[in-house]
Design a protein around this motif. Sequence first.
Motif, PDB file in Angstrom:
ATOM      1  N   LEU A  58       0.811  -1.218   0.000  1.00 22.55           N
ATOM      2  CA  LEU A  58       0.000   0.000   0.000  1.00 22.55           C
ATOM      3  C   LEU A  58       0.845   1.270   0.000  1.00 22.55           C
ATOM      4  O   LEU A  58       0.505   2.253  -0.671  1.00 22.55           O
ATOM      5  CB  LEU A  58      -0.928   0.010   1.215  1.00 22.55           C
ATOM      6  N   LEU A  59       1.943   1.274   0.743  1.00 22.41           N
ATOM      7  CA  LEU A  59       2.681   2.511   0.974  1.00 22.41           C
ATOM      8  C   LEU A  59       4.002   2.620   0.211  1.00 22.41           C
ATOM      9  O   LEU A  59       4.509   3.733   0.052  1.00 22.41           O
ATOM     10  CB  LEU A  59       2.960   2.672   2.476  1.00 22.41           C
ATOM     11  N   LEU A  60       4.558   1.500  -0.236  1.00 19.07           N
ATOM     12  CA  LEU A  60       5.887   1.551  -0.842  1.00 19.07           C
ATOM     13  C   LEU A  60       5.940   1.001  -2.260  1.00 19.07           C
ATOM     14  O   LEU A  60       6.995   1.082  -2.900  1.00 19.07           O
ATOM     15  CB  LEU A  60       6.892   0.765   0.029  1.00 19.07           C
ATOM     16  N   THR A  61       4.835   0.429  -2.748  1.00 20.58           N
ATOM     17  CA  THR A  61       4.813  -0.172  -4.075  1.00 20.58           C
ATOM     18  C   THR A  61       3.927   0.641  -5.004  1.00 20.58           C
ATOM     19  O   THR A  61       2.787   0.957  -4.649  1.00 20.58           O
ATOM     20  CB  THR A  61       4.296  -1.622  -4.012  1.00 20.58           C
ATOM     21  N   ARG A  62       4.441   0.972  -6.172  1.00 19.03           N
ATOM     22  CA  ARG A  62       3.669   1.750  -7.136  1.00 19.03           C
ATOM     23  C   ARG A  62       2.606   0.867  -7.785  1.00 19.03           C
ATOM     24  O   ARG A  62       2.854  -0.314  -8.068  1.00 19.03           O
ATOM     25  CB  ARG A  62       4.578   2.339  -8.213  1.00 19.03           C
ATOM     26  N   PRO A  63       1.402   1.391  -8.069  1.00 21.79           N
ATOM     27  CA  PRO A  63       0.379   0.615  -8.774  1.00 21.79           C
ATOM     28  C   PRO A  63       0.864   0.183 -10.148  1.00 21.79           C
ATOM     29  O   PRO A  63       1.590   0.901 -10.824  1.00 21.79           O
ATOM     30  CB  PRO A  63      -0.800   1.585  -8.873  1.00 21.79           C
ATOM     31  N   ALA A  64       0.440  -1.004 -10.597  1.00 24.78           N
ATOM     32  CA  ALA A  64       0.919  -1.528 -11.880  1.00 24.78           C
ATOM     33  C   ALA A  64       0.257  -0.854 -13.091  1.00 24.78           C
ATOM     34  O   ALA A  64       0.973  -0.370 -13.953  1.00 24.78           O
ATOM     35  CB  ALA A  64       0.756  -3.042 -11.921  1.00 24.78           C
ATOM     36  N   PRO A  65      -1.077  -0.786 -13.261  1.00 18.71           N
ATOM     37  CA  PRO A  65      -2.088  -1.513 -12.489  1.00 18.71           C
ATOM     38  C   PRO A  65      -2.185  -2.967 -12.927  1.00 18.71           C
ATOM     39  O   PRO A  65      -1.783  -3.332 -14.032  1.00 18.71           O
ATOM     40  CB  PRO A  65      -3.377  -0.768 -12.839  1.00 18.71           C
ATOM     41  N   LEU A  66      -2.708  -3.815 -12.045  1.00 13.37           N
ATOM     42  CA  LEU A  66      -2.815  -5.240 -12.304  1.00 13.37           C
ATOM     43  C   LEU A  66      -3.920  -5.534 -13.312  1.00 13.37           C
ATOM     44  O   LEU A  66      -4.941  -4.839 -13.338  1.00 13.37           O
ATOM     45  CB  LEU A  66      -3.093  -5.979 -10.995  1.00 13.37           C
TER      46      LEU A  66
END
Length: 266
Positions: free
Chosen positions: A160-168
Amino acid sequence: MIAPIPKDIPDLPPIPGIAALAPYNVPSAAVVSPVHRPLAAAFRLLVAMAAAAGIAIDLYLGSPAHVLSYFATQSNLLVAVVLAASARRAWMARRPLPAALTGGTLLYILITGLVYHLHLANRPGGFSMTGETASLNGWQALANLILYTVTPVAVVIDWLLLTRPAPLAMRYAATWLVYPLVYLAFSLTRGAMLPPGTTERYLYPFVDVDRHGYVGILGNTAILGVAFYALALLVVALDHLRPDPLRHGGRRPENRISSPATGGLK
């Protein structure tokens, strides 16, 4: 006198015998440069070490073949490997791991934590294992705390706080369920190969053929499968809705193709 250059130059007519080039879309990986992220690297390394420590304690206290047969152990092992690799990439300013891999890791460790706390550690539940875990103390209690609570919560925080959205992509939700199905087949095969009366012949109560029969197991796994698929869809949906932690902090990705003076891509 030189004629003024028009602002919009019309497209040249196609040359006979030469196929027209298709539009080229520049991938985001070529535009956004990776960034050195020491905080993310340190946090992920700590999570990987915690998962490895929990597994090591379980291996020391029990039979390695038995311990490694549990879904919880396997999912935490995946967390240790994936988070360690992600920590290295964040530290060295390399591109992140594929979103399908990190999203699947998140789903599996969520399954581990939710199934444990909602069923296996719930005394009134029909699938409770609290008869074996209620009196745990010392190193075994610490291992359970790490494997079923600490790592699931930590992986959610990292995502939630350290990973950028892909988006999936939506198709990932169904693809991620292949591993739980393979694990179900492994668990049932393992139990069928062990002689009746063997301690912990079936690793989890909801796949205990002696108690529920194969028809009951089919019903249990169908319910869990629907729940797991819904959880996978939730992960995909949240990845499309959650904010980008890097942009939220006011940091804009660097454009590799055009300089800051010339503005962004046209």
